[in-house]
Scaffold this motif. Structure first.
Motif, PDB file in Angstrom:
ATOM      1  N   GLN A   1      -9.151   6.145   0.471  1.00  0.00           N
ATOM      2  CA  GLN A   1      -9.669   4.832   0.836  1.00  0.00           C
ATOM      3  C   GLN A   1     -11.168   4.958   1.027  1.00  0.00           C
ATOM      4  OE1 GLN A   1      -8.154   3.269   4.502  1.00  0.00           O
ATOM      5  NE2 GLN A   1      -8.952   1.226   4.105  1.00  0.00           N
ATOM      6  N   ILE A   2     -11.918   4.136   0.338  1.00  0.00           N
ATOM      7  CA  ILE A   2     -13.373   4.157   0.434  1.00  0.00           C
ATOM      8  C   ILE A   2     -13.799   3.004   1.328  1.00  0.00           C
ATOM      9  CG2 ILE A   2     -15.532   3.965  -0.835  1.00  0.00           C
ATOM     10  CD1 ILE A   2     -14.011   5.112  -3.257  1.00  0.00           C
TER      11      ILE A   2
ATOM     12  N   ILE B   1     -13.814  -0.894   9.559  1.00  0.00           N
ATOM     13  CA  ILE B   1     -12.886  -0.102  10.363  1.00  0.00           C
ATOM     14  C   ILE B   1     -11.843   0.489   9.431  1.00  0.00           C
ATOM     15  CG2 ILE B   1     -11.153  -0.218  12.190  1.00  0.00           C
ATOM     16  CD1 ILE B   1     -12.686  -2.587  13.337  1.00  0.00           C
ATOM     17  N   PRO B   2     -11.487   1.757   9.592  1.00  0.00           N
ATOM     18  CA  PRO B   2     -10.448   2.341   8.747  1.00  0.00           C
ATOM     19  C   PRO B   2      -9.127   1.584   8.906  1.00  0.00           C
ATOM     20  CG  PRO B   2     -11.602   4.054   9.953  1.00  0.00           C
ATOM     21  CD  PRO B   2     -12.078   2.744  10.482  1.00  0.00           C
ATOM     22  N   GLY B   3      -8.476   1.312   7.805  1.00  0.00           N
ATOM     23  CA  GLY B   3      -7.199   0.617   7.822  1.00  0.00           C
ATOM     24  C   GLY B   3      -7.331  -0.884   7.663  1.00  0.00           C
ATOM     25  N   ASP B   4      -8.525  -1.419   7.810  1.00  0.00           N
ATOM     26  CA  ASP B   4      -8.739  -2.856   7.665  1.00  0.00           C
ATOM     27  C   ASP B   4      -9.890  -3.044   6.691  1.00  0.00           C
ATOM     28  OD1 ASP B   4      -8.712  -5.559   7.941  1.00  0.00           O
ATOM     29  OD2 ASP B   4      -9.682  -5.581   9.905  1.00  0.00           O
TER      30      ASP B   4
ATOM     31  N   SER C   1       0.824  -1.217   0.000  1.00  0.00           N
ATOM     32  CA  SER C   1       0.000   0.000   0.000  1.00  0.00           C
ATOM     33  C   SER C   1       0.857   1.265   0.000  1.00  0.00           C
ATOM     34  CB  SER C   1      -0.941   0.014   1.200  1.00  0.00           C
ATOM     35  OG  SER C   1      -1.794  -1.098   1.164  1.00  0.00           O
ATOM     36  N   MET C   2       1.940   1.256  -0.747  1.00  0.00           N
ATOM     37  CA  MET C   2       2.808   2.428  -0.837  1.00  0.00           C
ATOM     38  C   MET C   2       2.298   3.352  -1.940  1.00  0.00           C
ATOM     39  SD  MET C   2       6.515   0.666  -0.346  1.00  0.00           S
ATOM     40  CE  MET C   2       7.382   2.133   0.134  1.00  0.00           C
ATOM     41  N   ILE C   3       2.594   4.634  -1.773  1.00  0.00           N
ATOM     42  CA  ILE C   3       2.209   5.613  -2.781  1.00  0.00           C
ATOM     43  C   ILE C   3       3.426   6.453  -3.144  1.00  0.00           C
ATOM     44  CG2 ILE C   3      -0.194   5.706  -2.056  1.00  0.00           C
ATOM     45  CD1 ILE C   3       0.451   8.280  -0.562  1.00  0.00           C
TER      46      ILE C   3
END
Length: 114
Positions: free
Chosen positions: A86-87, A93-96, A76-78
């Motif tokens: 992130q939608i 839960i955010p991040g999962d 998940s690098m940018i």
């Protein structure tokens, strides 16, 4: 005369035994041919797999596209100056991306701070 016929029939059966059931008999040959065919099929499958792995290794050694693709999807690098969006679906839960949120207690959920 009858004794000679029985003796010849017995000899004929004794001669047939190695042909059918002996070490180099037809049944053994058929079994070995099946094993060879199975081995050829497995070798062909492994050659295709090795070809894919070889092309992936060459791409990783020579090009940067495969490295960048793996970094993006697996880690998940940018890139610098990119915006990551992130939608989340309802209850995540955010991040999962797979775990649903625990049921809310008496108070409403607070938005996550970053």
């Amino acid at each position: 005369m009858r004794l000679i016929t029985l003796a010849l029939a017995a000899l004929l059966l004794l001669i047939q035994y190695p042909l059918w059931l002996g070490k180099g008999g037809w049944l053994r040959v058929k079994d070995l041919e099946q094993q060879v065919d199975d081995a050829h099929a497995k070798n062909d499958e492994l050659k295709r797999r090795n070809g894919k792995l070889d092309s992936e290794v060459r791409d990783l050694k020579d090009g940067t596209g495969a490295v960048e693709e793996r970094a993006r999807y697996e880690l998940s690098m940018i890139k610098q100056n990119e915006i990551y969006v992130q939608i989340l679906h309802k209850g995540q839960i955010p991040g999962d991306g797979a775990t649903p949120a625990p049921p809310a207690a008496d108070e409403p959920a607070k938005p996550a701070r970053r």
